[in-house]
Design an enzyme around this catalytic site. Structure first.
Site, PDB file in Angstrom:
ATOM      1  N   GLU A   1      44.793  35.259  43.773  1.00 63.00           N
ATOM      2  CA  GLU A   1      43.418  35.837  44.031  1.00 63.00           C
ATOM      3  C   GLU A   1      42.770  34.632  44.978  1.00 63.00           C
ATOM      4  O   GLU A   1      42.728  33.246  44.843  1.00 63.00           O
ATOM      5  CB  GLU A   1      42.671  35.670  42.517  1.00 63.00           C
TER       6      GLU A   1
ATOM      7  N   LYS B   1      48.581  36.004  20.961  1.00 62.04           N
ATOM      8  CA  LYS B   1      48.377  36.920  22.135  1.00 62.04           C
ATOM      9  C   LYS B   1      47.326  38.061  21.931  1.00 62.04           C
ATOM     10  O   LYS B   1      47.458  38.813  22.292  1.00 62.04           O
ATOM     11  CB  LYS B   1      49.788  37.667  22.612  1.00 62.04           C
TER      12      LYS B   1
ATOM     13  N   ASP C   1      53.963  30.512  28.699  1.00 56.04           N
ATOM     14  CA  ASP C   1      53.592  31.918  28.588  1.00 56.04           C
ATOM     15  C   ASP C   1      52.473  32.773  29.028  1.00 56.04           C
ATOM     16  O   ASP C   1      51.125  32.545  28.409  1.00 56.04           O
ATOM     17  CB  ASP C   1      53.930  32.171  26.939  1.00 56.04           C
TER      18      ASP C   1
ATOM     19  N   HIS D   1      33.736  35.170  48.827  1.00 53.88           N
ATOM     20  CA  HIS D   1      35.071  36.041  48.426  1.00 53.88           C
ATOM     21  C   HIS D   1      35.116  36.929  49.687  1.00 53.88           C
ATOM     22  O   HIS D   1      36.353  37.214  50.153  1.00 53.88           O
ATOM     23  CB  HIS D   1      34.699  37.111  47.391  1.00 53.88           C
TER      24      HIS D   1
END
Length: 583
Positions: free
Chosen positions: A262, A394, A470, A568
């Protein structure tokens, strides 16, 4: 050595191994795996028979040296099966019998004599397969006919990295495509992780008809991921790593690695780090450190489930349960057990410290020990699952937001008014108002769970990927509430992030890979801390929180100043032809 011998034999017609190997396999009445299975069965059968017979002789006081005909046959079968199995599952032993021994020793002696002779003129038209070591191909003094070129197959369709296969590789690829050889078994069958990945890759391209051009194969140690990080690899994905910082946190400077695709993310975090540094740095406090696992068990009635709940919550029983739990690891230390009941089902949430490991496997082993221990006291307890989602792993969950999971950290900084204006290009009042309406009120309107922030998950995920964590645990690790308040008569800004469930480790999993290990080393938290177990993982958690603080500060400033779209468009868009650049 076996690979080198194949390449040597290819240049020596007198001592050719290819024809001999074909004849050897042709002489076998059954496939090798069936023969191996038969000998394994024979070995264990005769061992069991002999032991049982000798036990009977001892009971009946019969001399052991007195043997019957069946025992003699069993002893012969035992010796034969031992010889076979010691020959590396029979392959070398069978070939040594079926192949003339004189040729074998002559080939070995000739190889030793010519071990330092380097070929000067290789008549082959194609390069050697990468699965073979052809860098030192031998030649005989006497003239020899030019060998026939081996049929080649391009594994990697990238013209910059051509890889050719041998006939053996071609047969293996066809067996994978046909389904004869399972793709997941290539590493164990070949003993070469890189070669297994190449064969699996080509088989995948043939079976799907899709090219993997652009997915790199070379330049990665596939042995480092075997059995711990990834199964059935066909390549690896390249993710650029940027550096934000220095982040001045608790009096120390850190260059924070961030793996992301990104645009503008690293630049934004870097600006936040600059604002924090110019204002004297940030401070952090670690409040909790404990990984959780919550199995679900079921009883015949709610009364029995309640009895176990009361048993586990009784302080008298904690020490015995803790001793059973702590046997699973020298680092695992049970902290608490909290229970929740739903009818006749009981959820047991174990919390324990796990040293420098993230600790999911460690706490699971401890929980299993306790469940086995409880089975004696509660034989009617039915363990439905080692994880009952009360952990919760998660998944966004209120229990993690309230109770915490992993490391619970608060990080704060006081940003001077001049820095807010000159570096962040906004003002204190605008930031405070935006934070209230966006991060607090806006998140409440959306019914957010732990999402009272601007983009904590952006920073968490980038740091997690770079340091071998993770990435899926970004879900609960990104739980964060960002607070901003004007202080010193409105001149300065107090900003803080509270993150109750940062799940990180510096040992195990992806932290052992070379790239991720290098990023951990950059932060000074590589591996386990021998002096104070758990110190490295706790420090990494505070760095994650400090990086989130920098990211929140910069993005909120861009929003308050109306610069988000402009930045951006500048950093997250490109007019370059990326396909030409990559090629």
């Amino acid at each position: 050595m076996e690979v080198r011998r194949r390449s040597i034999a290819a240049a020596k017609p007198v001592h050719s191994k290819t024809i001999e190997e074909e004849e050897t396999h042709a002489q076998l009445p059954l496939p090798l795996y069936i023969i191996n299975a038969l000998f394994f069965t024979l070995f264990f059968t005769v061992v069991y028979y002999l032991l049982s017979r000798w036990r009977e002789k001892i009971r009946n006081s019969t001399p052991l040296h007195v043997v019957t005909l069946s025992e003699m046959v069993a002893i012969v079968a035992f010796v034969a099966s031992c010889i076979y199995l010691l020959g590396f599952f029979g392959i070398d032993f069978v070939q040594s019998i079926l192949r003339p021994s004189a040729d074998v020793w002559a080939s070995e002696d000739l190889e030793e004599e010519d071990s330092h002779v380097i070929i000067k003129d290789d008549s082959r038209n194609l390069p050697c397969g990468q699965a073979l070591d052809c860098s030192h191909v031998m030649t005989l003094p006497q003239p020899q006919p030019p060998p026939q070129p081996l049929p080649s197959l391009i594994i990697d369709h990238d013209p910059n990295t051509l890889t050719f296969t041998t006939e053996e590789d071609e047969e293996m690829i066809k067996s994978v495509v046909d389904g004869t050889t399972p793709s997941y078994s290539l590493e164990s069958k070949l003993g070469d992780c890189r070669r297994a990945a190449a064969i699996r890759r080509e088989a995948l391209q043939r079976s799907t008809g899709k090219s993997l051009h652009g997915l790199p194969l070379e330049g990665f140690d596939y042995g480092s991921i075997l059995g711990q990080c990834c199964e059935m690899p066909v390549g690896y994905v390249q993710i650029p790593v940027g550096i934000a910082g220095p982040l001045l946190l608790d009096g120390r400077e850190y260059s924070v690695p961030m793996a992301t695709t990104e645009g503008c993310l690293v630049a934004s975090a870097n600006r936040g780090c600059k604002a924090i540094h110019l204002s004297g740095g940030a401070t952090s406090v670690l409040m909790k450190d404990g990984m959780t696992r919550a199995p679900v068990v079921r009883f015949g009635s709610a009364k029995r489930a309640a009895e176990l709940k009361l048993f586990l919550e009784n302080p008298v029983n904690f020490d015995p349960l803790s001793m059973v739990f702590n046997k699973s690891s020298r680092f695992a230390r049970l902290q608490t057990i909290k229970c929740a009941i739903a009818g006749k089902n009981l959820y047991l949430r174990f919390t324990c410290s796990t040293g420098d490991a993230m600790g999911m496997n460690m706490v699971s082993k401890g929980v299993q020990n306790v469940l086995d221990f409880l089975q004696a006291e509660f034989p009617d307890m039915d363990v439905i699952g080692i994880s009952g989602n009360f952990c919760s792993d998660k998944k966004p969950a209120a229990v993690n937001w309230i109770e915490g999971r992993g490391k619970s950290v608060v990080c704060e900084a006081i940003i001077k008014g001049d820095v807010v204006r000159k570096v962040l290009k906004t003002n204190v009042d605008a930031l405070v108002e935006l934070n209230m309406l966006k991060n607090l009120t806006g998140s409440a309107m959306a019914g957010a769970l732990g999402g009272f922030n601007a983009h904590a998950s952006n920073i968490v995920t980038a740091v997690y990927i770079a340091t071998g964590q993770d990435p899926a645990q970004n879900v609960e690790s990104s739980h964060c509430i960002t607070m901003m308040e004007a202080i010193n008569d409105g001149k300065d800004l107090h900003v803080s992030v509270t993150m109750p469930s940062i799940e990180v480790g510096t040992v195990g999993g992806g932290t052992q890979l070379a790239s991720q290990s290098a990023c951990l080393n950059l932060l000074g938290v590589k591996g386990a801390n021998k002096e104070s177990p758990g110190a490295n993982s706790r420090l990494l958690a505070t760095i994650v929180a400090g990086s989130v603080l920098a990211g929140e500060l910069s993005l909120m400033s861009a929003l308050a100043a109306g610069q988000l779209v402009k930045s951006h468009m500048k950093y997250n868009r490109s007019s370059k032809d990326v396909t030409k650049a990559s090629s």
